[in-house]
Design an enzyme around this catalytic site. Sequence first.
Site, short mmCIF file in Angstrom:
data_model
loop_
_atom_site.label_atom_id
_atom_site.label_comp_id
_atom_site.label_asym_id
_atom_site.label_seq_id
_atom_site.Cartn_x
_atom_site.Cartn_y
_atom_site.Cartn_z
N ASP A 173 38.85 38.81 45.10
CA ASP A 173 38.13 38.19 43.99
C ASP A 173 37.82 39.26 42.95
OD1 ASP A 173 36.03 37.19 42.38
OD2 ASP A 173 34.60 37.14 44.04
N SER A 174 38.30 39.08 41.70
CA SER A 174 38.03 40.01 40.61
C SER A 174 38.62 41.39 40.94
CB SER A 174 36.53 40.06 40.32
OG SER A 174 36.28 40.70 39.09
N ALA A 175 37.78 42.42 41.13
CA ALA A 175 38.32 43.72 41.53
C ALA A 175 39.10 43.58 42.83
CB ALA A 175 37.20 44.74 41.69
N GLY A 177 40.87 41.05 43.62
CA GLY A 177 42.17 40.51 43.24
C GLY A 177 43.12 41.60 42.78
#
Length: 340
Positions: A173-175, A177
């Site tokens: 998720d986010s970083a 990802g």
Amino acid sequence: MSFSSAADAPAPAIANIVEVENCRDVLRVFSDGSIHRTTGPSFPVPVEDDGSIEWDDATFALDLGLRLRLYRPRHRLPTDPGKLPIFYYFHGGGYCIGSRTWPNFHNYCLRLAAGLRSVIVSPDYRLAPENRLPAALDDSLASILWIRSQALSGDPNPLLSDADFSRVYISGDSAGGSIAHHLAVRFSSDEGRSELEPLLVRGYVLLMPFFGGTQRSKSEEYCPSDAFLNLELNDRFWRLSLPVGSTTDDPVSNPFGPGGPDLKAVRFDPMLVVVGGRDLLRDRAADYGERLKEWGKPVEVLDFEGQQHGFFTIQPRSEPADRLMSYIRRFMDKNGCRLD
């Protein structure tokens, strides 16, 4: 194994020392170089644990004191397979904040374990600016190799006793990802695949991945300042996490940056890239997915119109989060075997 070559304390109170960086009030950097971190999360939410998921922590990098959290459904359903798939979840936080223990991430992992009927692995990694990139990438790789060691041990952690090491999915998720992207590149080669044996990665799920670049995208330019992830905070995360002297075109930030791997030549495993219509990172993630698709890579791009950054951890039981869960499960079912 490398991708490249504190507890709470009072903040400085000396008059001529000023705060120069602040990340959601949990990370503060001061003009004398000192750093103050809180142990609590950036925003408190209640833990939603109904007891249907068993979970525990384990150390995967003793020398660094790094731990991960394992989750598994407590009771089997008639539709469950004999062995449960393994689904990694690397948390977000711009490489600067976040932990497997934060209640928003913990709640989402409970939700993933129940919704995907899988063993969830949620690792921590070293954070910047104390440990700049690629430290987080090295630690994330170490967490994967720890699971490999469990598969080879003959006596794995009890929560991995009925895990299917031949069905591993890597998500972030986010970083997190962005971490998933780097792992997908690393494990794409024959050498990378053999490094994992007997683990077999079947696919990757990039949830609103945290990518950067010196050329502003439209979603960055027009992101409102009151967004959950706004441009000021986004830039601050990169300023604190990138190697000293690097720009956001460094390949650790920009997948298409100069000096990085030729993604056209990478043999990617199946990938699902999730973007949100109101997310500052939308355009970069969508462009990443579409470029890979144009090059013939097995990539799907899933656009959640109107959704902000991290909507699935902010409201893990919302209707959009439920839809996302269904898409992820469908992706896993579709990619139960490697597509060569």
